[in-house]
Motif scaffolding. Structure first.
Motif, short mmCIF file in Angstrom:
data_model
loop_
_atom_site.label_atom_id
_atom_site.label_comp_id
_atom_site.label_asym_id
_atom_site.label_seq_id
_atom_site.Cartn_x
_atom_site.Cartn_y
_atom_site.Cartn_z
N ILE A 36 0.84 -1.09 -0.08
CA ILE A 36 -0.08 0.05 0.17
C ILE A 36 0.72 1.21 0.06
CG2 ILE A 36 -1.71 1.22 1.45
CD1 ILE A 36 -3.10 -1.48 1.71
N ASP A 40 -1.28 6.00 1.26
CA ASP A 40 -2.52 5.40 1.76
C ASP A 40 -2.52 4.79 3.19
OD1 ASP A 40 -4.07 6.36 -0.16
OD2 ASP A 40 -4.21 4.46 -1.35
N LEU A 113 -10.28 0.18 0.45
CA LEU A 113 -9.20 0.43 1.12
C LEU A 113 -8.86 -0.39 2.20
CD1 LEU A 113 -6.18 1.73 0.70
CD2 LEU A 113 -7.31 3.66 2.06
N PHE A 117 -6.16 -3.15 2.97
CA PHE A 117 -5.05 -2.95 4.14
C PHE A 117 -5.20 -4.35 5.00
CE2 PHE A 117 -3.98 -0.92 8.01
CZ PHE A 117 -2.83 -0.85 7.93
N HIS A 120 -3.39 -6.93 3.58
CA HIS A 120 -2.23 -6.65 3.44
C HIS A 120 -1.59 -6.82 4.72
CE1 HIS A 120 1.44 -4.45 1.67
NE2 HIS A 120 1.61 -3.81 2.66
#
Length: 159
Positions: A36, A40, A113, A117, A120
């Motif tokens: 990312i 962000d 997002l 995330f 991630h």
């Protein structure tokens, strides 16, 4: 049951915890596949707070609430929130409790997002702990969640 005095090795271990926490966010999240962006990553701080504050459903999230939760100056919080709005991750709406007040919600882009995330973060955890046993990985996850829950309970007692 009384606490035993920690030996020198235990003291050293306990003193190393704080600096280790400081390194967590700065390192592994940038090393896994499909990272990312730095910009962000910073925005996820604000989005996380909005999600956390809205979690119980009884509280409306304001810029002031975000700032208080992050421990930042109101002008800093305002700039951070404005950046998230400009990026399309947050939207402002009129308060249902007080029409003069503006509240914050994640936009569909902000929700996407945060989902990315979370994936991630999971990838980073798996990357960092790849050579750990399943037992160690699960024990660490349980203890980390217990630590965060204890920290949250202290915040609620103080507030």
């Amino acid at each position: 049951m009384t606490k035993q005095r920690a030996d020198a090795g235990d003291e050293e271990l306990l003193n190393a915890v704080g600096p280790a926490f400081g390194k967590l966010r700065r390192s592994s999240l940038l090393e896994v596949e499909n990272p990312i962006s730095q910009k962000d990553l910073g925005r996820t701080l604000v989005l996380n707070v909005v999600l956390e504050l809205a979690q119980d459903g009884t509280r409306e999230v304001t810029v002031g609430g975000v700032g208080a939760h992050l421990g930042t100056d109101p002008s800093v919080a305002s700039r951070m929130v404005s950046d998230c709005i400009s990026a399309g991750y947050l939207v402002r709406a009129a308060s249902q409790q007080d029409g003069r007040r503006t509240v914050l919600h994640l936009s569909p882009g902000g929700e996407e997002l945060m989902a990315r995330f979370r994936r991630h973060q999971r990838s980073a955890f798996e990357y960092v702990t790849a050579d750990w046993s399943d037992r160690d990985r699960l024990d660490f996850a349980r203890l980390m969640l217990k630590y965060v829950a204890s920290q949250d309970s202290l915040r609620h007692r103080a507030g």
